[in-house]
Design an enzyme around this catalytic site. Structure first.
Site, PDB file in Angstrom:
ATOM      1  CG  HIS A  53      -2.013  -0.936   1.215  1.00 37.92           C
ATOM      2  ND1 HIS A  53      -3.243  -0.644   1.752  1.00 37.92           N
ATOM      3  CD2 HIS A  53      -2.114  -2.191   0.706  1.00 37.92           C
ATOM      4  CE1 HIS A  53      -4.059  -1.669   1.588  1.00 37.92           C
ATOM      5  NE2 HIS A  53      -3.387  -2.623   0.962  1.00 37.92           N
ATOM      6  CD  GLU A  55      -2.295   4.496   2.792  1.00 39.13           C
ATOM      7  OE1 GLU A  55      -3.482   4.830   2.924  1.00 39.13           O
ATOM      8  OE2 GLU A  55      -1.930   3.573   2.037  1.00 39.13           O
ATOM      9  CB  CYS A  83      -7.196  -0.021   4.525  1.00 36.44           C
ATOM     10  SG  CYS A  83      -5.479  -0.586   4.701  1.00 36.44           S
ATOM     11  CB  CYS A  86      -2.704   2.113   5.780  1.00 41.08           C
ATOM     12  SG  CYS A  86      -2.105   1.145   4.365  1.00 41.08           S
TER      13      CYS A  86
END
Length: 163
Positions: A53, A55, A83, A86
């Site tokens: 991801h 992040e 999410c 993260c």
């Protein structure tokens, strides 16, 4: 243009890198002392890795750059609400603030479904600012998903009977 808009535009440039790879266009930058120290964009499909991801990539790079896992004096700019994975990493990194463009009612954990960033029960809470360049980021995401649906329709026409 405000400082927040400037840094969100940088996050949008990262999101466009993901878009070019046919990844969900999510981008992120981390700022310390008014300087971008880390960047990341979504690469889950490209890497075949749940953890790829935007992040998490940016947090890893920022920690390497600072030489510390604690990012207490840093601000994250991200094009889509984080999410749960993260959001947890953001809290664990002791990030000072997160600036979010678009909220994510299906998976967001900075206020949409849950707000993991500001739970009083945790040992750290993160400041949140929402809606910076929201329309531009939402338009990019909507366009991506519209194109994805069109590609799937075309694939279905070209390969009948295949899922």
């Amino acid at each position: 243009m405000t400082q927040d808009e400037k840094y969100m535009k940088a996050a949008m440039r990262e999101a466009k890198k993901a878009y070019a790879l046919h990844e969900v266009p999510i981008g992120c930058v981390i700022v310390q002392n008014e300087k971008i120290i880390a960047r990341g964009y979504n690469r889950r499909n490209t890497e075949g890795n749940t953890l790829a991801h935007a992040e998490l990539t940016a947090i890893k790079k920022a920690s390497k750059k600072t030489g510390d896992w604690r990012l207490e004096d840093c601000t994250m700019y991200v094009t889509l609400e984080p999410c749960q994975m993260c959001a947890g990493a953001i809290v664990q990194s002791r990030m000072k603030k997160v600036v979010i463009a678009s909220m994510n009612p299906k998976a967001g954990c900075a206020g949409s479904i849950l707000n993991l960033l500001q739970m009083a029960e945790f040992n750290h809470q993160v400041e949140i600012e929402r809606g910076v360049l929201e329309e531009e980021c939402s338009t990019m995401l909507s366009g991506f998903f519209r194109e994805l649906r069109e590609r799937k329709k075309q694939d279905a026409k070209q390969n009948p009977g295949k899922d």
